[in-house]
Motif scaffolding. Structure first.
Motif, short mmCIF file in Angstrom:
data_model
loop_
_atom_site.label_atom_id
_atom_site.label_comp_id
_atom_site.label_asym_id
_atom_site.label_seq_id
_atom_site.Cartn_x
_atom_site.Cartn_y
_atom_site.Cartn_z
N TYR A 249 1.02 -1.11 0.06
CA TYR A 249 0.09 0.07 0.00
C TYR A 249 0.93 1.36 -0.03
O TYR A 249 1.99 1.32 0.51
N LYS A 250 0.23 2.21 -0.74
CA LYS A 250 1.20 3.41 -0.75
C LYS A 250 0.50 4.77 -0.10
O LYS A 250 0.97 5.96 -0.32
N SER A 251 -0.82 4.44 0.60
CA SER A 251 -1.11 5.60 1.47
C SER A 251 -2.13 5.16 2.23
O SER A 251 -2.67 4.03 2.10
N CYS A 269 2.04 -1.65 6.51
CA CYS A 269 2.53 -0.96 5.34
C CYS A 269 4.18 -0.65 5.76
O CYS A 269 4.62 -0.91 6.75
N ASP A 270 4.64 -0.39 4.53
CA ASP A 270 6.22 0.01 4.73
C ASP A 270 6.63 1.56 4.81
O ASP A 270 5.77 2.23 4.04
N VAL A 271 6.82 1.98 5.89
CA VAL A 271 6.78 3.35 6.11
C VAL A 271 7.47 4.38 5.14
O VAL A 271 6.95 5.43 4.95
N ILE A 272 8.36 3.66 4.12
CA ILE A 272 9.13 4.23 3.16
C ILE A 272 8.03 4.54 2.09
O ILE A 272 7.81 5.37 1.56
N LYS A 282 -0.72 8.70 11.04
CA LYS A 282 -2.01 8.65 10.69
C LYS A 282 -2.70 7.36 10.46
O LYS A 282 -3.67 7.08 11.01
N ILE A 283 -1.80 6.47 9.90
CA ILE A 283 -2.50 5.09 9.64
C ILE A 283 -2.95 4.33 10.76
O ILE A 283 -3.57 3.84 11.07
N ALA A 284 -1.59 4.68 11.74
CA ALA A 284 -1.74 3.90 13.08
C ALA A 284 -3.02 4.35 13.92
O ALA A 284 -3.54 3.55 14.50
N ALA A 295 2.07 -3.52 12.18
CA ALA A 295 3.31 -4.51 11.96
C ALA A 295 3.98 -4.23 11.07
O ALA A 295 3.95 -4.62 9.81
N TRP A 296 4.68 -2.96 11.26
CA TRP A 296 5.30 -2.09 9.98
C TRP A 296 6.23 -3.23 9.28
O TRP A 296 6.93 -4.04 9.90
N HIS A 297 6.41 -2.91 7.96
CA HIS A 297 7.25 -3.82 7.14
C HIS A 297 8.72 -3.48 7.64
O HIS A 297 8.98 -2.29 7.78
#
Ligand code: GCO
Ligand code: MG
Length: 387
Positions: A249-251, A269-272, A282-284, A295-297
């Motif tokens: 996902y990108k957003s 998601c991947d934070v990058i 915001k996602i959290a 569970a961040w990438h």
């Protein structure tokens, strides 16, 4: 900008203020680092010059909305590199570690899991047992002898993507057989994560997950491709096994249907890829509202800077679930200092202002960029499948 390849290609950002304080960030996009670097030079740098570095949200919106054409992997990765560096500067000028700027600690240590890599399933099963016994890991992450499971990421000059053969039937069999074998070796207590890597049809994913249910997976990662939310829903409806999803996902907008539909237990998601710390918070918060954990990438192809950012997010989020802890190669440690330290199943990070990492530019220069592609998978009739 620092483009370097200590074992794996990385693209780092270093932002220097007129008072001499600087911040660092990670903009690495495996296989496409040069394109991201170009976007930073040609688009972001002119906007950055002369701006107040503490206006992080405004800068983020300026890039995301101001450009009119929104998002995508290149833009969001570039934006992340700068976003991280801006937060790092804010931490340094206020003398506070990033987690304090995010609201402070709600926990002291971060539960993590590691990949079990090895050439054969036998080797991996033995390694899994030793990780638990000798390193005290509470949760491990498996993939059977499939492509991408054996350290094929990045590295090495390649003229094009390496092709790896793949047949779903074989991988289904392998997955189930391997999972059961590892469960028997490590016992009931240890969490086992299995990454299906967006590769299966909904029916195939359901078949695998149903067979694994009695062996109690911690979660199943990316059972289907991210493009069709109905596929995720159909998997979700047919199993009680927790599901983790979202490294592509990108957003926050892409995450929304999975979160509000309660189709996932963990958003990863991947934070990058989502444009950095500003969007990750915001996602959290969105996920917290719907009882979804994070569970961040954090695989081997992100740097200690991103691992550190993940850590700061994890200790300051109420709804943290678990953190992927990709092992950082010793060559990478020559280039980037700092980052979380592993002890007995958890990650710890020393208190330092900002993110807490630094880049040794002279060391980075010793490892110049090498062209590398992510491999591709083809099935027996020659057609391309998800990698
Ligand atoms: C994971 C991921 C990674 C990706 C890699 C691509 O769960 O850690 O699936 O291993 O494949 O980050 O560059
Ligand atoms: Mg994955």
């Amino acid at each position: 900008m620092i483009l370097t390849s200590p074992n794996q290609n990385y693209l780092f950002v270093k932002l220097i203020t007129d008072s001499g304080v600087y911040g660092v960030g990670d903009a690495s996009l495996n296989g496409q680092e040069h394109t991201v670097a170009d976007f930073i030079t040609s688009f972001l740098t002119p906007i950055l010059i002369g701006r107040d570095p503490t206006q992080i949200e405004d800068f983020w919106q300026l890039v995301y909305r101001g450009a009119y054409w929104r998002g995508g992997n290149i833009v969001m990765s570039a934006l992340c590199g700068v976003d991280m560096a801006l937060w790092d500067i804010l931490g340094k000028v206020t003398g506070q570690p990033l987690y304090r700027l995010l609201g402070g600690k709600v926990r002291d240590k971060v539960l993590c899991y590691s990949h079990v890599l090895g050439k054969t399933n036998e080797e991996k099963a033995a390694l899994a047992a030793s990780y638990v016994k000798e390193r005290g890991l509470k949760v491990i992450r498996l993939r059977a002898g499939a492509p991408a499971a054996n350290g094929t990421l990045g590295g090495g000059v390649q003229d094009g993507p390496k092709v790896e053969p793949w047949t779903p039937e074989e991988e289904i069999y392998n997955t189930v057989e391997f999972f059961i074998r590892v469960r028997e070796q490590v016992g009931r207590e240890v969490g086992i994560i299995y990454d299906l890597h967006e590769r299966f049809s909904p029916a195939q994913a359901i078949r695998i997950i149903r067979q694994l249910e009695p062996y109690d997976p911690f979660f199943i990662e990316d059972p289907v491709a991210p493009d069709c939310i109905a596929s995720l829903r159909s998997v979700r409806e047919k199993t009680s096994v927790p599901i983790a999803f979202g490294e592509l996902y990108k957003s926050r907008h892409e995450c929304l249907p999975a979160i509000t539909g309660r189709l996932v237990d963990y958003i990863r998601c991947d934070v990058i890829r989502i444009g950095g710390i500003t969007e990750a918070r915001k996602i959290a918060v969105l996920a917290e509202t719907y009882d979804v954990k994070t569970a961040w990438h954090g695989p081997n192809d992100v740097s200690p800077i991103t691992h550190a950012v993940n850590w700061h997010l994890n200790v300051s989020e109420y709804n943290f679930g678990i953190q992927e802890d990709g092992s950082v190669d010793t060559l990478v440690k020559q280039v980037v200092s700092g980052g979380p330290v592993y002890r007995d199943g958890y990650l710890y990070l020393e208190d330092r202002p900002g993110i807490g990492c630094d880049i040794d530019e002279a060391a980075a220069e010793k490892y110049p960029f090498r062209r590398a592609y992510i491999p591709v998978c083809r099935s027996s009739d020659g057609s391309l499948t998800n990698w």
